[in-house]
Design an enzyme around this catalytic site. Structure first.
Site, mmCIF file in Angstrom:
data_model
loop_
_atom_site.group_PDB
_atom_site.id
_atom_site.type_symbol
_atom_site.label_atom_id
_atom_site.label_comp_id
_atom_site.label_asym_id
_atom_site.label_seq_id
_atom_site.Cartn_x
_atom_site.Cartn_y
_atom_site.Cartn_z
ATOM 1 N N CYS A 131 12.446 137.058 147.788
ATOM 2 C CA CYS A 131 12.650 135.948 146.867
ATOM 3 C C CYS A 131 11.365 135.669 146.079
ATOM 4 C CB CYS A 131 13.068 134.719 147.672
ATOM 5 S SG CYS A 131 12.922 133.157 146.809
ATOM 6 N N GLU A 132 11.491 135.567 144.765
ATOM 7 C CA GLU A 132 10.296 135.342 143.954
ATOM 8 C C GLU A 132 9.813 133.894 144.025
ATOM 9 O OE1 GLU A 132 11.937 134.467 139.466
ATOM 10 O OE2 GLU A 132 11.769 136.559 140.082
ATOM 11 N N GLN A 172 18.662 136.730 143.174
ATOM 12 C CA GLN A 172 19.831 137.594 143.319
ATOM 13 C C GLN A 172 20.633 137.713 142.029
ATOM 14 O OE1 GLN A 172 22.088 137.024 146.953
ATOM 15 N NE2 GLN A 172 23.979 137.663 145.968
ATOM 16 N N HIS A 200 19.510 134.783 152.391
ATOM 17 C CA HIS A 200 18.191 134.439 151.873
ATOM 18 C C HIS A 200 17.404 133.689 152.938
ATOM 19 C CE1 HIS A 200 19.051 135.188 147.438
ATOM 20 N NE2 HIS A 200 20.203 135.425 148.058
#
Length: 244
Positions: A131-132, A172, A200
């Site tokens: 996840c950024e 995503q 996540h």
């Protein structure tokens, strides 16, 4: 029990961010107005062609030591002496997608298909991404389908395309759209469908701490978007209901 699932569709990007060289004072460039068509949006450039910032191995390892100290640890403790090196090597693997152009995997195609023109689907492509927003893992599966127009690509190459985009910092929704757009631009099929389902860890190990939750995103292009029968056939093939 069944986990909560959410489904999103991405609208195509319309905005473009302008990248310009610094103008010289007094030059004509100072009076020019940047237009959307004048300069490319950075995300449209092949990732492998972008210039990566020069960060040395030593600088990266020192950054890890800083985080260890911030967390309350002593980087000089025996058990942590080699941790910075291990973390940097792990990052090199996890984010190797920045140095690869996924389109290159799709360049080699095959035209000896004996007239085959029906849907091709590769499902349950496992991937690991990050996840950024929190740099936490995203673990899931991708399902890819397309309707060929006289040429096909080796199925392993579809899995490699998924891996390249997964091995970057992601959300995503964006990853789903990137995979579909890449296949569509290179193979130019009659249609493309991509569905991703993933968990996540930014949601399961922090924040709301909700386990058993999966997120589902889809991107349909061409006949997969315009023809309900084609889309239904694809979704029937991948049949992701309760298969976790």
């Amino acid at each position: 029990g069944r986990g909560l699932r959410t489904t999103r569709l991405l609208a195509p990007r319309t905005a473009r961010v302008q990248m310009a060289r610094r103008p010289v004072a007094g030059s004509k460039r100072m009076r020019r107005t940047n237009t959307p068509a004048s300069r490319p949006y950075t995300e449209d450039l092949p990732m492998a062609n972008r210039k990566r910032p020069a960060v040395s191995q030593a600088s990266a390892e020192e950054a890890v030591r800083t985080l260890l100290r911030w967390a309350g640890e002593d980087p000089k403790r025996e058990g942590l002496l080699d941790t910075p090196k291990r973390v940097v090597e792990a990052y090199r693997d996890w984010f190797s997608g920045y140095s690869v152009d996924p389109k290159e995997y799709l360049r080699r195609t095959f035209e000896e298909m004996a007239g085959y023109d029906e849907m091709i689907v590769l499902r349950d492509i496992e991937f690991e991404s990050h996840c950024e927003h929190h740099m936490a893992p995203i673990i899931g599966r991708a399902h890819v389908g397309y309707l060929p127009t006289g040429k096909v690509v080796g199925i392993s190459k579809l899995a490699r395309v998924v891996d390249v985009f997964a091995r970057r910092f992601q959300v995503q929704e964006k990853m789903t759209a990137e995979i579909a757009r890449c296949i569509d631009e290179v193979l130019q099929p009659r249609g493309v469908g991509v569905v991703i389902e993933a968990a996540h860890e930014c949601m399961t190990t922090r924040g709301v701490h909700k386990r058993g939750v999966s997120m589902i995103t889809s991107k349909m292009l061409g006949s997969f978007r315009t023809d309900a029968r084609t889309r239904s056939e694809f979704l029937t093939f991948i049949d992701i209901r309760d298969r976790r």
